[in-house]
Design a protein around this motif. Structure first.
Motif, PDB file in Angstrom:
ATOM      1  N   ASN A   1      -3.898  -1.820   6.910  1.00  0.00           N
ATOM      2  CA  ASN A   1      -3.399  -3.163   5.750  1.00  0.00           C
ATOM      3  C   ASN A   1      -3.345  -1.765   4.199  1.00  0.00           C
ATOM      4  O   ASN A   1      -3.001  -2.531   3.605  1.00  0.00           O
ATOM      5  N   TYR A   2      -4.308  -1.349   4.154  1.00  0.00           N
ATOM      6  CA  TYR A   2      -4.209  -0.262   2.715  1.00  0.00           C
ATOM      7  C   TYR A   2      -3.269   0.875   2.863  1.00  0.00           C
ATOM      8  O   TYR A   2      -2.528   0.204   1.468  1.00  0.00           O
TER       9      TYR A   2
ATOM     10  N   GLN B   1      -0.143  -0.645   3.576  1.00  0.00           N
ATOM     11  CA  GLN B   1       1.053  -1.282   3.729  1.00  0.00           C
ATOM     12  C   GLN B   1       0.525  -1.748   2.144  1.00  0.00           C
ATOM     13  O   GLN B   1       1.494  -1.715   1.220  1.00  0.00           O
ATOM     14  N   SER B   2      -0.244  -1.907   1.981  1.00  0.00           N
ATOM     15  CA  SER B   2      -0.704  -2.646   0.099  1.00  0.00           C
ATOM     16  C   SER B   2      -1.290  -1.994  -1.379  1.00  0.00           C
ATOM     17  O   SER B   2      -1.633  -2.870  -2.214  1.00  0.00           O
TER      18      SER B   2
ATOM     19  N   PRO C   1       0.891  -7.047   3.663  1.00  0.00           N
ATOM     20  CA  PRO C   1      -0.695  -6.316   4.520  1.00  0.00           C
ATOM     21  C   PRO C   1      -0.299  -7.316   5.655  1.00  0.00           C
ATOM     22  O   PRO C   1      -1.143  -8.164   6.075  1.00  0.00           O
TER      23      PRO C   1
END
Length: 150
Positions: free
Chosen positions: A124-125, A127-128, A137
């Motif tokens: 998620n980090y 991704q965003s 994310p």
């Protein structure tokens, strides 16, 4: 003829002198390390078994930034470390979750290092939050669980 044999002997003498000079000064000014004190982040990361941090950014800076660089710009050196910033393969989390858990080429598997929650957090980090990436994310713990090597 005499000139030809003299040159290599002179060059060898000069190299030997330079090596001796470097050896004599190599230890000056370098303190001997007798103990190691980890930084507060290192203590938090390695306090207990495995990697204990849970924020994606902390996991990235600990395990990934050494190869992919702090802002995800990638590098070429002892291997090819692709850029993660602006990487279109990160738009959907399945690819990144699979690579983090199973490895690919020079990238090691982190299946035995990271929990499913940590894998989802770092993806998620990626991704965003990394290097201006602005994908949604979307990595989940369930995706990580399903992508683990058997």
């Amino acid at each position: 003829m005499r000139h030809q044999t003299r040159f290599p002997r002179t060059a060898l003498t000069a190299l030997a002198f330079a090596a001796a000079a470097l050896t004599m000064h190599a230890d000056e000014g370098i303190p001997e390390v007798t103990s190691f004190e980890p930084t507060p982040l290192e203590q938090k990361i390695f306090d207990g078994p495995g990697v204990t941090v849970t924020r994606g950014e902390d996991i990235y800076s600990t395990l990934c930034a050494g190869c992919h660089m702090p802002e995800g710009e990638g590098a070429v050196g002892g291997g090819m470390y692709p850029a993660l910033a602006g990487n279109e393969k990160l738009e959907y989390p399945d690819y990144a979750v699979f690579i983090v858990l199973n490895g690919y080429k020079a990238m090691p598997s982190f299946a035995h290092t990271l929990s499913d929650e940590q894998v989802a957090a770092v993806v998620n980090y990626l991704q965003s939050g990394l290097g201006g990436n602005s994908y949604e994310p979307a990595a989940t713990v369930e995706q990580a669980e399903l992508s683990r090597p058997q």
